[in-house]
Design a protein around this motif. Structure first.
Motif, PDB file in Angstrom:
ATOM      1  N   ARG A 130      34.071  49.429  16.541  1.00 41.48           N
ATOM      2  CA  ARG A 130      34.189  48.140  17.225  1.00 41.48           C
ATOM      3  C   ARG A 130      32.781  47.601  17.470  1.00 41.48           C
ATOM      4  NH1 ARG A 130      36.340  48.382  22.366  1.00 41.48           N
ATOM      5  NH2 ARG A 130      36.746  46.170  22.158  1.00 41.48           N
ATOM      6  N   ARG A 162      38.560  43.582   9.817  1.00 41.27           N
ATOM      7  CA  ARG A 162      38.499  42.756  11.024  1.00 41.27           C
ATOM      8  C   ARG A 162      38.814  41.290  10.731  1.00 41.27           C
ATOM      9  NH1 ARG A 162      39.233  46.397  14.774  1.00 41.27           N
ATOM     10  NH2 ARG A 162      37.569  47.899  14.998  1.00 41.27           N
ATOM     11  N   ASN A 167      34.152  41.788  14.385  1.00 38.55           N
ATOM     12  CA  ASN A 167      34.876  42.346  15.517  1.00 38.55           C
ATOM     13  C   ASN A 167      36.192  41.600  15.695  1.00 38.55           C
ATOM     14  OD1 ASN A 167      34.969  44.233  17.737  1.00 38.55           O
ATOM     15  ND2 ASN A 167      34.820  42.466  19.077  1.00 38.55           N
ATOM     16  N   ASP A 168      37.183  42.316  16.173  1.00 36.87           N
ATOM     17  CA  ASP A 168      38.481  41.728  16.497  1.00 36.87           C
ATOM     18  C   ASP A 168      38.916  42.376  17.808  1.00 36.87           C
ATOM     19  OD1 ASP A 168      41.064  40.815  16.736  1.00 36.87           O
ATOM     20  OD2 ASP A 168      41.669  41.375  14.698  1.00 36.87           O
ATOM     21  N   ARG A 173      44.795  45.736  17.563  1.00 38.19           N
ATOM     22  CA  ARG A 173      43.988  45.689  16.340  1.00 38.19           C
ATOM     23  C   ARG A 173      42.573  46.207  16.550  1.00 38.19           C
ATOM     24  NH1 ARG A 173      45.360  40.450  12.709  1.00 38.19           N
ATOM     25  NH2 ARG A 173      47.615  40.700  12.740  1.00 38.19           N
ATOM     26  N   ARG A 174      42.090  46.126  17.782  1.00 44.89           N
ATOM     27  CA  ARG A 174      40.682  46.461  18.001  1.00 44.89           C
ATOM     28  C   ARG A 174      40.370  47.921  17.718  1.00 44.89           C
ATOM     29  NH1 ARG A 174      41.413  44.641  23.836  1.00 44.89           N
ATOM     30  NH2 ARG A 174      42.519  46.375  24.782  1.00 44.89           N
ATOM     31  N   GLY A 177      42.125  48.130  13.402  1.00 42.42           N
ATOM     32  CA  GLY A 177      41.871  47.150  12.361  1.00 42.42           C
ATOM     33  C   GLY A 177      43.166  46.718  11.695  1.00 42.42           C
TER      34      GLY A 177
END
Length: 195
Positions: A130, A162, A167-168, A173-174, A177
């Motif tokens: 991340r 991502r 970054n997401d 999802r963080r 992915g």
């Protein structure tokens, strides 16, 4: 006391794996000392005999990546020994393979889980790299300095997991992915845990 550790290069003047090395094993003894003292080494060779010492080279290579990625943490071997000791004492232990960095260390996932299980770990997890807020420029600068030939590929793979960004932060999802590369990593993790 004045020695400042920097890599020693084997083979810069003469190949360290000459044919006589099959019998004398001098280079192997040197590698054993370097591995014992966790001293970094560079190798220049044209000899296929270097493969004979792959076990020592793999051991040293793991530490070199660990030194670069996590310079102030216990070495992987010590972490496994800690799991072994705690598990033997009846304390449930697990391992978190994190951060998994596509194109840089994700190829180690199965080895990490296998070694941890062998040491007594009962459960495992992983977290995809991340890069929130101010972490992203620090990581990008570090990656370009440490791995200039891999940096563009690694950053591209991170963007692929991502959604095009580095970054997401979205929940769900963080940590894992999305997309084909993230799905493959999750499948590899599940298969390694089953084994």
């Amino acid at each position: 006391r004045s020695y400042r550790c920097s890599p020693i290069t084997l083979g810069s003047n003469t190949d360290a794996w000459q044919p006589v090395e099959r019998d004398l094993r001098i280079t192997r003894q040197i590698l054993e000392v370097l591995a014992e003292f966790r001293h970094p080494v560079n190798i220049i060779t044209k000899s296929a005999l270097v493969a004979r010492d792959m076990d020592l080279l793999q051991d040293l290579a793991r530490d070199n990546l660990a030194d670069v990625l996590e310079p102030r943490t216990a070495r992987p071997r010590r972490r496994l020994e800690t799991i072994r000791r705690l598990s033997a004492a009846g304390i449930p232990c697990g391992v978190l393979a994190a951060p998994m960095i596509p194109g840089l260390n994700d190829h180690e996932l199965e080895n990490i889980l296998d070694a941890a299980a062998g040491a007594g770990a009962r459960y495992a997890g992983y977290v995809l790299l991340r890069l929130p807020h101010e972490v992203e420029p620090i990581f990008t600068e570090w990656l370009q300095a440490q791995y200039p030939l891999k940096a563009a590929k690694v950053l591209s793979l991170i963007r692929q997991v991502r959604g095009g960004a580095l970054n997401d932060a979205r929940f769900g999802r963080r940590m894992r992915g999305s997309g084909p590369i993230a799905t493959l990593l999750a499948q590899r993790f599940a298969a390694a845990c089953r084994r």
